[in-house]
Design an enzyme around this catalytic site. Sequence first.
Site: not given
Ligand code: GAL
Length: 669
Positions: A142, A301
């Site tokens: 990200e 994710e």
């Molecule tokens: C995303 C990130 C993850 C984790 C998740 C929850 O933005 O890529 O590493 O941090 O959010 O915060």
Amino acid sequence: MRYGVCYYPEQWPKARWPIDAALMREAGVNVVRIAEFAWSKMEPRPGEFDWSWLDEIIGVLAAHGIQTVLGTPTATPPKWLMDRHPDLYMRDEKGHARGFGNRRHYCYNHAEYRRLSADIVERMAKRYGGHAHVTAWQIDNEFGCTDTIRCYCDNCRAAFQRWLKNKYGDIGTLNEAWGTVFWSHIYNEWEEIGLPAYTVFPMHNPGLHLDYMRFASDSVAEYQQVQVDVLRRESPDKPITHNFMGYFAEVDAYKLAGQLDFASWDNYPNLHFDEKADPLNPAVQHDMTWGLKRQPFWVMEQQSGSPGGNFIFAMPKPGELRRWTYQAVAHGADAILYFRWRTCLFGAEQYWHGLLPHDGIPGRRFEEAKRTGEELQRLSGRWLGAGAVAEVAVLRSYDNEWAMDIQPQSFGHRYMAHLKTYCRYFYERHIPVDIVAPDAPLGKYRLVVVPHDMLTDPAAAEALYAYASAGGTVVLDFRAGIKRPDNRMEERTIPGAYRDLLGLRVADYGSLRQADARAVTLEQGERAPEGFAGRVWYDILELEGAEAIAWYGEDFFAGTPAATRHAYGSGTAYYFATEPTQVLMAALMDRICAHAGVKPIHGISAPAGVEIARRKNGDKEYVFVLNHNEQPAALALAEPLDELIAGVKQAGEVWLEANGVLVFERAVR
Ligand code: GAL
């Protein structure tokens, strides 16, 4: 279909790994992303490497039939590395170092960090680049998350000067482009030029400011390219991606995606303070991610529990995980990885809930993911790899968004909020859209919407002229054509380059406060129907060939056009002189779509809150119906349809439970 989770083996005892892998397998997982924050486990001390744990976990996963996506660990440079390079910390506008303790604490323009990044990536790539069970690379994590694109350190200042020199060639050209004669900003040497940092008042030269935003975005692209080059060399057969963030706009995701093999993004529908998530948001961001390469994408994710930092956001209710997953698939996702496998016992994200709770015992969310995975493995082969069939394109421009971030002009106005008013219309009408770059090929679309094309790029304007002239329908709106790409005002009468296309000129204009709106009518002189109004802005138009299709109903410009249509070549160009309220938008766009021949997905009527989306593959189309409501919804099918999940033919009135999903297969008409 790739179905998986994000996993952090380094956060759990080794004895647990095979238990996790077996449970993952049970849940239908066939791909796992790991390692993206594990630099200090790979290189615990400078030059001292330990790959044994990574070898082992990839092996454990492989033994359970699970492939691995490896993240490069550069989002979290270890403490030993930071202590050796204190000038690697990003600096804020006031020049303060943004220190150790979270993540993403590095500057993209630090030469030694680029070298160190290349080094760790090369070591990983040499070791795993040909590994049979490593399926893809994710670069970093990200880019830009938590305000980490724009840095104000000395390295960035020097790099910005080089970037400018490369762009303008000589300092006189730069002075002219930025208009530095204003307030005595004339520069004699490149070295005099600074960053738009802390000043007595936060209004920098708009030319400098926009160039800085472009430069900051380019710095990330350059940084990513360093890693891409290493991976291409050492691991030529494995595809490379990065997990983007949908709306996030500080980095030009089109440019970054151009360096990659496929796009991914991270979907957290409940990361907001409202009581109920707006399902439009994931829909728009899926479409944006599709648009990055105009091909199927991954959700790297997918929220699977309640997100939480220092406090905790809404927990997905029963059925939501499944609905979110199908929504992603409906918009073109070919892979879904839930974040995260198991909720962590420590660290800044100990409240960020995954599929498994802290105790690691499978429960409701695990069962839901398992069921969803089973369904998708059964069905998805029918549409994987295929997708976009939209007849409508919405052009998303980073340049325009950045320029509007610098100068919103109307209080509280945001480029993205404006773009979304169009997307909301299409979404509610069940009309698929592609959200694509301004230089995307337009030929296949019946309708192209161009929100706020302020900085008229001559090539993009030419493409719109050619598109309209060949029979396309274009919608442009207020502030189009007011500026040059260098962020100076256009000297020609506005809408500048678009005057002929639109057949009008803007004689005068003014901004409206967010809470203010001016009535708008669809018939000249009638009373405005309930809610029909323009907000944010009013242009006062003089028509030069265009005809009015809506009129202001109040204020000193009452009776003048609020929206227009102009025949151009074999096509048509529309102009919105104000931001229509959503009901007015619907009335206007219904007419425009009818005229352009854009049709909603046919044959299924559904109440509000039910989304209908579609993928096509060859002569078949797959229509996804998603009930985002908390109550059951009644659908009406115009003709009997084959529903794939239950494997039954459905006809007439069909009830869909709260959070329910249906997938119909039918021949393309
Ligand atoms: C995303 C990130 C993850 C984790 C998740 C929850 O933005 O890529 O590493 O941090 O959010 O915060």
